[in-house]
Design a protein around this motif. Structure first.
Motif, PDB file in Angstrom:
ATOM      1  N   LYS A  37      27.200 -19.519   4.240  1.00  0.00           N
ATOM      2  CA  LYS A  37      26.940 -19.856   2.720  1.00  0.00           C
ATOM      3  C   LYS A  37      27.159 -18.791   1.629  1.00  0.00           C
ATOM      4  CE  LYS A  37      22.987 -22.714   4.442  1.00  0.00           C
ATOM      5  NZ  LYS A  37      23.098 -22.286   5.736  1.00  0.00           N
ATOM      6  N   ASN A  66      30.525 -20.678  -2.808  1.00  0.00           N
ATOM      7  CA  ASN A  66      29.547 -21.352  -3.832  1.00  0.00           C
ATOM      8  C   ASN A  66      30.286 -22.615  -4.262  1.00  0.00           C
ATOM      9  OD1 ASN A  66      27.411 -19.527  -3.775  1.00  0.00           O
ATOM     10  ND2 ASN A  66      28.757 -17.941  -4.637  1.00  0.00           N
ATOM     11  N   SER A  82      14.950 -28.088  -7.559  1.00  0.00           N
ATOM     12  CA  SER A  82      15.715 -28.240  -6.215  1.00  0.00           C
ATOM     13  C   SER A  82      15.062 -29.364  -5.488  1.00  0.00           C
ATOM     14  CB  SER A  82      15.622 -26.834  -5.212  1.00  0.00           C
ATOM     15  OG  SER A  82      14.121 -26.815  -4.991  1.00  0.00           O
ATOM     16  N   GLN A  88      23.042 -25.921  -1.175  1.00  0.00           N
ATOM     17  CA  GLN A  88      22.837 -24.723  -0.201  1.00  0.00           C
ATOM     18  C   GLN A  88      22.883 -25.256   0.986  1.00  0.00           C
ATOM     19  OE1 GLN A  88      22.076 -21.931  -2.284  1.00  0.00           O
ATOM     20  NE2 GLN A  88      22.793 -23.684  -3.630  1.00  0.00           N
TER      21      GLN A  88
END
Length: 323
Positions: free
Chosen positions: A172, A175, A192, A240
């Protein structure tokens, strides 16, 4: 498109170069023997007919620089006609490239073209690029975009770059930023969505993704509002995790369906969006940043919205001004 049967009648002895270094032997053979059923490839691996440095290997073996691979004679099917680099849809891919070096292509994928062929699709981005770059030894997708999603797409031309970028996705550090036009006004407080997602197949055979808090895989998308219009919002989404249809389902489960989403959308909302000229999914991979393993620099790219999306936003802005 017709097919003809062809033969590789002789044993092949292939020395592995840096293009295929680190690639699994089964994937190497699938690429080498185009058209050969995977069942045949795994059969010759199991029977030990494929050898590396004269020894038997498992299908998970990763090739090393300088390895000598023995490939037995096989009979495969090959398409009699390849994809023409002169097709207008293929030429459009050339125009969509926004960066290219010896190891990587960054493109602004048009909406409406799949990233690869299959399931009734004669060809996709990767097949088109291979037709445009016939001398490239390797060209593989780093990640995927839905057929109707436009925007940033990465294609690796070196195995080492592909492996590095896959690792950045896994840990991760790559981006990605998307823009989506959604129904209603997205709350500034909704920073989120973390609903777990699960793939399902309906009785009709359609593949969908649903929120499933018991069996779904952990998923997270960060959101922020870019603009509010009369009956909709332009939002920025930063996934994410990398689940199938993640942004589309995470917006829909909050009651904010993406405009013109044929799987998870709202018909009445879509009808009003078509009245302002929208005829495609309004989901766009706007930006990406990652570490380039060969230049050893952090790279960032932006893909501008297609003109049809810009026109829709302009009309929505004009409508909002009139209220």
């Amino acid at each position: 498109m017709s097919e003809k049967a062809i033969n590789f009648p002789k044993v092949q002895q292939i020395e592995i170069d840096d293009v295929h270094e680190g690639q699994r032997i089964d994937n190497f053979l699938i690429t080498l023997l185009k058209g050969c059923p995977k069942s045949v490839i795994y059969k010759i691996l199991r029977k030990g007919e494929v050898r590396v440095n004269k020894g038997r290997i498992k299908q998970t073996y990763k090739l090393q620089l300088g390895d000598i691979v023995r490939v037995p004679p096989v009979r495969v099917k090959e398409e009699s006609e390849g994809i023409s680099a002169g097709l207008s849809s293929v030429q459009a891919l050339e125009k969509a490239i926004i960066f290219e070096d010896k190891s990587l292509i960054v493109m602004n994928k048009p909406s409406g073209i799949a990233v690869h062929g299959g399931s009734g699709v004669s060809f996709g981005v990767i097949e088109g690029l291979r037709a445009l770059r016939p001398k490239e030894k390797m060209m593989e997708l780093v990640h995927r975009l839905d057929r109707d999603t436009s925007g940033i797409l990465l294609i690796a031309k070196k195995r080492s770059v592909l492996v590095s970028l896959h690792e950045q996705l896994r840990i991760k550090t790559m981006n990605k930023v998307y823009w989506a036009l959604v129904k209603g006004h997205w709350s500034e407080k909704q920073k989120s969505v973390q609903e777990p997602l699960k793939k399902i197949t309906t009785k009709s055979g359609e593949r969908l993704v649903i929120v499933d808090r018991e069996e779904g895989k952990k998923s997270c998308t960060l959101f922020s509002v870019l603009s509010n219009f009369k009956d909709c919002s332009l939002v920025e989404a930063r996934p994410q995790t990398g689940r199938t249809h993640q942004i589309r389902v995470h917006t829909a489960c909050q009651g904010h369906m993406i405009a013109c989403d044929d799987k998870y959308g709202d018909r009445e909302f879509d009808k009003s969006m078509k009245e302002v000229g929208l005829n495609r999914l309004f989901l766009h991979a706007k930006e990406i940043s990652f570490f380039h393993p060969l230049s050893e620099t952090t790279m960032r790219f932006e893909a501008p919205l297609q003109p049809e999306l810009e026109k829709v936003l302009q009309k929505l802005g004009e409508q909002a001004m009139e209220v």
